[in-house]
Design a protein around this motif. Structure first.
Motif, mmCIF file in Angstrom:
data_model
loop_
_atom_site.group_PDB
_atom_site.id
_atom_site.type_symbol
_atom_site.label_atom_id
_atom_site.label_comp_id
_atom_site.label_asym_id
_atom_site.label_seq_id
_atom_site.Cartn_x
_atom_site.Cartn_y
_atom_site.Cartn_z
ATOM 1 N N ALA A 45 30.268 14.113 52.992
ATOM 2 C CA ALA A 45 29.198 13.883 52.024
ATOM 3 C C ALA A 45 28.029 14.830 52.285
ATOM 4 C CB ALA A 45 28.732 12.426 52.085
ATOM 5 N N ILE A 46 27.680 15.002 53.545
ATOM 6 C CA ILE A 46 26.579 15.913 53.893
ATOM 7 C C ILE A 46 26.928 17.334 53.493
ATOM 8 C CG2 ILE A 46 25.336 16.934 55.838
ATOM 9 C CD1 ILE A 46 25.616 14.153 57.212
ATOM 10 N N ARG A 47 28.159 17.755 53.767
ATOM 11 C CA ARG A 47 28.586 19.111 53.394
ATOM 12 C C ARG A 47 28.494 19.312 51.889
ATOM 13 N NH1 ARG A 47 32.593 21.845 51.348
ATOM 14 N NH2 ARG A 47 33.836 19.975 50.923
ATOM 15 N N LEU A 48 28.925 18.308 51.108
ATOM 16 C CA LEU A 48 28.892 18.408 49.649
ATOM 17 C C LEU A 48 27.456 18.474 49.128
ATOM 18 C CD1 LEU A 48 31.707 15.826 48.824
ATOM 19 C CD2 LEU A 48 31.820 18.304 48.441
ATOM 20 N N LEU A 55 20.497 18.902 44.535
ATOM 21 C CA LEU A 55 20.844 17.578 45.029
ATOM 22 C C LEU A 55 20.290 17.371 46.438
ATOM 23 C CD1 LEU A 55 22.346 14.884 44.693
ATOM 24 C CD2 LEU A 55 24.412 16.027 45.552
ATOM 25 N N ALA A 56 20.372 18.399 47.265
ATOM 26 C CA ALA A 56 19.852 18.298 48.627
ATOM 27 C C ALA A 56 18.349 18.023 48.614
ATOM 28 C CB ALA A 56 20.151 19.586 49.398
ATOM 29 N N ALA A 57 17.615 18.768 47.796
ATOM 30 C CA ALA A 57 16.161 18.591 47.721
ATOM 31 C C ALA A 57 15.802 17.195 47.225
ATOM 32 C CB ALA A 57 15.552 19.653 46.812
ATOM 33 N N ARG A 58 16.530 16.716 46.235
ATOM 34 C CA ARG A 58 16.205 15.418 45.657
ATOM 35 C C ARG A 58 16.597 14.278 46.594
ATOM 36 N NH1 ARG A 58 18.352 15.977 39.595
ATOM 37 N NH2 ARG A 58 17.328 13.976 39.289
ATOM 38 N N THR A 59 17.644 14.479 47.382
ATOM 39 C CA THR A 59 18.037 13.447 48.350
ATOM 40 C C THR A 59 16.962 13.290 49.420
ATOM 41 O OG1 THR A 59 20.378 13.965 47.981
ATOM 42 C CG2 THR A 59 19.835 12.706 49.946
ATOM 43 N N VAL A 60 16.444 14.408 49.924
ATOM 44 C CA VAL A 60 15.384 14.349 50.927
ATOM 45 C C VAL A 60 14.113 13.748 50.323
ATOM 46 C CG1 VAL A 60 13.869 15.742 52.400
ATOM 47 C CG2 VAL A 60 16.317 16.260 52.278
ATOM 48 N N ALA A 61 13.779 14.137 49.087
ATOM 49 C CA ALA A 61 12.576 13.596 48.445
ATOM 50 C C ALA A 61 12.684 12.088 48.254
ATOM 51 C CB ALA A 61 12.354 14.290 47.098
ATOM 52 N N LEU A 62 13.849 11.630 47.835
ATOM 53 C CA LEU A 62 14.033 10.195 47.626
ATOM 54 C C LEU A 62 13.953 9.447 48.955
ATOM 55 C CD1 LEU A 62 14.638 8.047 45.456
ATOM 56 C CD2 LEU A 62 17.061 8.316 45.999
ATOM 57 N N ALA A 63 14.533 10.017 49.999
ATOM 58 C CA ALA A 63 14.502 9.373 51.317
ATOM 59 C C ALA A 63 13.080 9.231 51.837
ATOM 60 C CB ALA A 63 15.342 10.175 52.305
ATOM 61 N N ASN A 64 12.177 10.099 51.393
ATOM 62 C CA ASN A 64 10.787 10.050 51.846
ATOM 63 C C ASN A 64 9.889 9.224 50.933
ATOM 64 O OD1 ASN A 64 10.660 11.583 54.309
ATOM 65 N ND2 ASN A 64 11.142 13.404 53.099
ATOM 66 N N ARG A 79 21.044 15.322 56.574
ATOM 67 C CA ARG A 79 21.823 14.324 57.303
ATOM 68 C C ARG A 79 21.064 12.992 57.388
ATOM 69 N NH1 ARG A 79 25.941 14.246 60.851
ATOM 70 N NH2 ARG A 79 26.079 16.520 60.768
ATOM 71 N N ALA A 80 19.812 13.053 57.799
ATOM 72 C CA ALA A 80 19.016 11.840 57.905
ATOM 73 C C ALA A 80 18.752 11.233 56.528
ATOM 74 C CB ALA A 80 17.694 12.137 58.611
ATOM 75 N N ALA A 81 18.581 12.096 55.509
ATOM 76 C CA ALA A 81 18.307 11.609 54.158
ATOM 77 C C ALA A 81 19.508 10.851 53.591
ATOM 78 C CB ALA A 81 17.940 12.772 53.241
ATOM 79 N N VAL A 82 20.704 11.397 53.759
ATOM 80 C CA VAL A 82 21.913 10.737 53.262
ATOM 81 C C VAL A 82 22.102 9.399 53.957
ATOM 82 C CG1 VAL A 82 24.438 10.862 53.189
ATOM 83 C CG2 VAL A 82 23.070 12.859 52.557
ATOM 84 N N THR A 83 21.846 9.370 55.259
ATOM 85 C CA THR A 83 21.978 8.123 56.006
ATOM 86 C C THR A 83 20.992 7.077 55.514
ATOM 87 O OG1 THR A 83 22.703 9.332 57.967
ATOM 88 C CG2 THR A 83 21.904 7.093 58.304
ATOM 89 N N ARG A 88 25.443 4.722 47.679
ATOM 90 C CA ARG A 88 25.231 4.291 46.296
ATOM 91 C C ARG A 88 24.105 5.084 45.649
ATOM 92 N NH1 ARG A 88 24.956 -1.996 45.079
ATOM 93 N NH2 ARG A 88 27.125 -1.721 45.724
ATOM 94 N N ASN A 89 23.013 5.301 46.370
ATOM 95 C CA ASN A 89 21.916 6.074 45.816
ATOM 96 C C ASN A 89 22.247 7.559 45.760
ATOM 97 O OD1 ASN A 89 19.722 4.166 45.183
ATOM 98 N ND2 ASN A 89 19.903 3.657 47.345
ATOM 99 N N LEU A 90 23.096 8.022 46.658
ATOM 100 C CA LEU A 90 23.556 9.398 46.569
ATOM 101 C C LEU A 90 24.353 9.596 45.280
ATOM 102 C CD1 LEU A 90 23.698 12.136 47.955
ATOM 103 C CD2 LEU A 90 25.739 11.358 49.169
ATOM 104 N N GLN A 91 25.179 8.622 44.930
ATOM 105 C CA GLN A 91 25.928 8.688 43.675
ATOM 106 C C GLN A 91 24.986 8.650 42.478
ATOM 107 O OE1 GLN A 91 28.446 5.346 44.499
ATOM 108 N NE2 GLN A 91 30.143 6.600 45.226
ATOM 109 N N MET A 92 23.899 7.878 42.585
ATOM 110 C CA MET A 92 22.906 7.849 41.522
ATOM 111 C C MET A 92 22.278 9.230 41.329
ATOM 112 S SD MET A 92 19.376 7.891 40.965
ATOM 113 C CE MET A 92 18.737 7.488 42.587
#
Length: 277
Positions: A45-48, A55-64, A79-83, A88-92
């Motif tokens: 998942a992290i590699r993808l 997607l990477a930028a938005r995942t980190v932004a959402l995690a923060n 890695r920390a953001a996906v965790t 489910r939110n990654l799929q969103m």
């Protein structure tokens, strides 16, 4: 062909499963299918996610955002953001990227402007749905946010197709566009593999009735749309049902409602990272 013929043509295509997506959307759908595989583990998942910069930028932004970072400790890597945000939110986020890409191929400036407004409306509704779910309706907040992201998929698709049919969506007082959009929404939803509860809420949204007390995913979407300050550019404004907004006063006081709106504003800001390309 005239507008009614064009609507009929688009609806007939959708009814038989003939839905054409831009190349960028197809690429995101491949990513979605990979993430949905049962054996897709964290490292994959992290590699993808790293392979898709937006997607990477938005995942980190959402995690923060405050919704996922109550402790205030910043996340600085995928890695920390996906965790933190979870699958489910990654799929969103993947779904939001797919929805966003519908506007990427629109050439007409007016239609691109409508696509921008529709995206802003979508993100706002998704954020409000997440907060209303947590604080009022008590449905799954992640599911509510996902439903908010995809609730206008039919409208996005029509905007994309309107680029082929100039004037298709202008002054649609007879609401041919809404009839066509209902057919399109079901087929696009099928192609996006929407979960059944989400698909049902999205399909019932137009004309849906807000129940009191609100307890369902549909109620959550209706509330989110009710309090969204940015309207959909394809909707004709209608009077609110007599019971809707005033009845909410019995559930939350004004201070709590302001808190809900402030939380949703912060969350929508974290989600709205990408721009049309």
């Amino acid at each position: 062909m005239n507008r009614i013929e064009a609507f009929g043509y688009i609806a007939a295509q959708a009814a038989r499963g003939d839905i054409s997506f831009p190349t960028s959307v197809n690429a995101v759908l491949r990513l979605q299918r990979a993430l949905n595989e049962p054996d897709c583990h964290l490292e994959e998942a992290i590699r993808l996610v790293l392979g898709e910069p937006q997607l990477a930028a938005r995942t980190v932004a959402l995690a923060n955002s405050s919704a996922f970072n109550a402790g205030g400790k910043p996340i600085t890597n995928v890695r920390a953001a996906v965790t933190r945000v979870g699958y489910r939110n990654l799929q969103m986020l993947v779904a939001s990227l797919a929805v966003r890409q519908f506007g990427s191929c629109i050439q007409d400036p007016d239609l691109r402007s409508k696509a921008e407004q529709l995206w802003e409306h979508t993100v706002q509704v998704a954020a409000l749905a997440q907060v209303f779910a947590r604080r009022v309706t008590f449905v799954n907040p992640d599911t509510a946010m996902f439903a908010g992201i995809v609730h206008e998929i039919g409208a996005f698709y029509l905007l994309m197709r309107a680029d082929e049919f100039p004037g298709l969506l202008d002054d649609d007082e007879d609401r041919w566009g809404e009839l066509c959009e209902e057919v399109v929404t079901r087929e696009v939803g099928r192609r996006l593999s929407l979960p059944d509860p989400v698909a049902e809420a999205v399909f019932e949204l137009r004309g849906g009735w807000l129940h009191m007390p609100p307890t369902s995913l549909l109620d959550t979407l209706l509330l989110a749309n009710l309090y969204a300050s940015i309207p959909s550019p394809l909707r004709i404004e209608e009077p609110l049902p007599d019971h809707s907004e005033s009845a909410l006063d019995y559930l939350v006081d004004e201070a709590t409602l302001h808190e809900i709106i402030d939380e949703a504003t912060e969350l929508s800001g974290a989600m709205e990272q990408a721009v049309l390309v």
